[in-house]
Scaffold this motif. Structure first.
Motif, mmCIF file in Angstrom:
data_model
loop_
_atom_site.group_PDB
_atom_site.id
_atom_site.type_symbol
_atom_site.label_atom_id
_atom_site.label_comp_id
_atom_site.label_asym_id
_atom_site.label_seq_id
_atom_site.Cartn_x
_atom_site.Cartn_y
_atom_site.Cartn_z
ATOM 1 N N GLN A 74 -2.386 -1.782 -11.358
ATOM 2 C CA GLN A 74 -2.722 -2.295 -12.378
ATOM 3 C C GLN A 74 -2.631 -2.276 -13.695
ATOM 4 O O GLN A 74 -2.010 -3.117 -14.738
ATOM 5 C CB GLN A 74 -4.327 -3.095 -11.949
ATOM 6 C CG GLN A 74 -4.598 -4.332 -12.589
ATOM 7 C CD GLN A 74 -4.734 -5.959 -12.640
ATOM 8 O OE1 GLN A 74 -4.423 -6.106 -10.855
ATOM 9 N NE2 GLN A 74 -4.462 -6.583 -13.212
ATOM 10 N N GLN A 121 -5.398 -5.773 -6.842
ATOM 11 C CA GLN A 121 -5.790 -6.003 -5.669
ATOM 12 C C GLN A 121 -6.359 -7.099 -5.106
ATOM 13 O O GLN A 121 -6.253 -7.130 -3.522
ATOM 14 C CB GLN A 121 -6.312 -4.820 -5.709
ATOM 15 C CG GLN A 121 -6.714 -3.715 -4.332
ATOM 16 C CD GLN A 121 -7.378 -2.506 -4.546
ATOM 17 O OE1 GLN A 121 -8.769 -2.683 -5.773
ATOM 18 N NE2 GLN A 121 -7.015 -1.698 -3.864
ATOM 19 N N GLU A 122 -6.835 -7.631 -5.525
ATOM 20 C CA GLU A 122 -6.964 -8.490 -4.688
ATOM 21 C C GLU A 122 -6.134 -9.670 -4.312
ATOM 22 O O GLU A 122 -6.364 -9.904 -3.256
ATOM 23 C CB GLU A 122 -8.554 -9.239 -6.292
ATOM 24 C CG GLU A 122 -9.905 -8.746 -6.220
ATOM 25 C CD GLU A 122 -10.431 -9.170 -6.826
ATOM 26 O OE1 GLU A 122 -10.316 -10.318 -7.757
ATOM 27 O OE2 GLU A 122 -11.339 -9.066 -7.959
ATOM 28 N N ARG A 123 -5.145 -10.098 -5.033
ATOM 29 C CA ARG A 123 -4.651 -11.073 -4.379
ATOM 30 C C ARG A 123 -3.407 -10.265 -3.265
ATOM 31 O O ARG A 123 -3.073 -11.534 -2.521
ATOM 32 C CB ARG A 123 -3.684 -11.465 -6.258
ATOM 33 C CG ARG A 123 -4.197 -12.417 -7.014
ATOM 34 C CD ARG A 123 -3.534 -13.895 -6.845
ATOM 35 N NE ARG A 123 -4.471 -14.379 -7.801
ATOM 36 C CZ ARG A 123 -3.623 -15.076 -9.012
ATOM 37 N NH1 ARG A 123 -2.678 -14.485 -8.635
ATOM 38 N NH2 ARG A 123 -3.874 -15.954 -9.603
ATOM 39 N N SER A 124 -3.703 -10.175 -3.198
ATOM 40 C CA SER A 124 -2.269 -9.003 -2.350
ATOM 41 C C SER A 124 -3.576 -7.901 -0.961
ATOM 42 O O SER A 124 -3.497 -8.280 0.011
ATOM 43 C CB SER A 124 -2.001 -7.497 -2.600
ATOM 44 O OG SER A 124 -2.733 -6.086 -3.253
ATOM 45 N N GLU A 125 -5.352 -8.990 -0.993
ATOM 46 C CA GLU A 125 -5.855 -8.363 -0.605
ATOM 47 C C GLU A 125 -5.661 -7.181 0.043
ATOM 48 O O GLU A 125 -6.459 -6.777 0.936
ATOM 49 C CB GLU A 125 -5.636 -9.281 1.002
ATOM 50 C CG GLU A 125 -5.722 -10.420 0.994
ATOM 51 C CD GLU A 125 -5.267 -11.241 1.580
ATOM 52 O OE1 GLU A 125 -4.694 -10.953 2.965
ATOM 53 O OE2 GLU A 125 -5.792 -13.211 1.724
ATOM 54 N N GLY A 126 -5.563 -6.578 -1.120
ATOM 55 C CA GLY A 126 -5.975 -4.951 -0.431
ATOM 56 C C GLY A 126 -4.968 -4.026 -0.119
ATOM 57 O O GLY A 126 -4.470 -2.845 -0.022
ATOM 58 N N ARG A 127 -3.330 -4.313 -0.111
ATOM 59 C CA ARG A 127 -1.810 -3.807 0.223
ATOM 60 C C ARG A 127 -1.787 -3.680 -0.939
ATOM 61 O O ARG A 127 -0.823 -2.341 -0.116
ATOM 62 C CB ARG A 127 -1.492 -4.799 1.253
ATOM 63 C CG ARG A 127 -1.635 -4.983 2.459
ATOM 64 C CD ARG A 127 -0.706 -6.569 2.650
ATOM 65 N NE ARG A 127 0.029 -6.927 1.963
ATOM 66 C CZ ARG A 127 -0.264 -8.663 1.636
ATOM 67 N NH1 ARG A 127 -1.375 -9.447 2.122
ATOM 68 N NH2 ARG A 127 0.434 -9.293 0.952
ATOM 69 N N PRO A 151 -2.478 -0.734 -4.220
ATOM 70 C CA PRO A 151 -3.295 -0.003 -4.824
ATOM 71 C C PRO A 151 -3.570 -0.433 -6.394
ATOM 72 O O PRO A 151 -2.470 -1.018 -6.581
ATOM 73 C CB PRO A 151 -2.613 1.338 -4.735
ATOM 74 C CG PRO A 151 -1.173 1.470 -3.974
ATOM 75 C CD PRO A 151 -1.143 -0.258 -3.734
ATOM 76 N N ALA A 152 -4.411 -0.015 -6.573
ATOM 77 C CA ALA A 152 -5.193 -0.908 -7.784
ATOM 78 C C ALA A 152 -4.275 -0.144 -9.279
ATOM 79 O O ALA A 152 -4.622 -0.481 -10.066
ATOM 80 C CB ALA A 152 -7.078 -0.165 -7.913
ATOM 81 N N SER A 166 -6.405 -9.727 -10.978
ATOM 82 C CA SER A 166 -6.116 -8.495 -9.614
ATOM 83 C C SER A 166 -5.071 -8.550 -9.005
ATOM 84 O O SER A 166 -5.846 -9.540 -8.032
ATOM 85 C CB SER A 166 -7.187 -7.717 -9.158
ATOM 86 O OG SER A 166 -7.766 -7.330 -8.304
ATOM 87 N N THR A 173 2.500 -9.659 -4.575
ATOM 88 C CA THR A 173 1.612 -10.215 -3.943
ATOM 89 C C THR A 173 1.720 -11.499 -3.390
ATOM 90 O O THR A 173 0.750 -12.074 -2.205
ATOM 91 C CB THR A 173 0.372 -11.260 -5.042
ATOM 92 O OG1 THR A 173 1.223 -11.394 -5.326
ATOM 93 C CG2 THR A 173 -0.667 -9.370 -5.846
#
Length: 158
Positions: free
Chosen positions: A82, A70-76, A78-79, A68, A45
């Motif tokens: 997590q 995914q949120e911290r990486s701005e969607g880059r 994959p979930a 999250s 991230t």
């Protein structure tokens, strides 16, 4: 690690990577797994999972859920990463991977099956301040970072 004398107790370590139990002086191999989880989170991230002033970071390590990826990486990222990070950063040591090696193997296997490419890791030529939030707050402007000519790093120059 914790140092105790008759007047005070001081935690030793970098707060951004310290396992919850380290704040009370408990040390075991599980703290390495936690620290590796923090490093993986940061590699994915660009930010440590729990930043801010030391007291805020400490409180978050002790109480906050794993942010999250995914949120911290701005969607880059994959979930699917997590659950791996949640296990690596579990508040209870016994809930983490058995070793740093086990975490590394799980990460490697997951990365091999990722359907989207992961963001590139930071390289030696990437300035740390390049828009990423650093563990202790203010990003360092790239212009203020020292540069070392690569020619001066050759074995013959040493």
């Amino acid at each position: 690690m914790c140092i105790r004398d008759r007047t005070q107790t001081a935690a030793i370590g970098t707060v951004s990577y310290m396992a919850p139990e380290q704040f009370s002086g408990q040390v075991s191999p599980a703290i390495d797994t936690y620290a590796l989880g923090c490093v993986l989170f940061q590699l994915l991230t660009g930010r440590v999972p729990y930043g801010g002033p030391a007291t805020q970071a400490m409180f978050s390590h002790l109480n906050a859920p794993v942010p999250s990826v995914q949120e911290r990486s701005e969607g880059r990222v994959p979930a699917s990463f997590q659950p791996l990070l949640e296990r690596a950063l579990a508040k209870r040591p016994e809930a983490r991977y058995a070793s740093a090696g086990a975490l590394a193997h799980a990460f490697e296997a997951l990365a091999a099956t990722a359907t989207a490419p992961l963001p590139p890791p930071l390289s030696a030529t990437t300035p740390l301040g390049g828009g990423l939030s650093q563990p202790y707050g203010t990003p360092t402007p790239p212009a203020s970072l020292p540069t070392v000519p690569t020619a001066s790093l050759s074995p013959t120059a040493l």
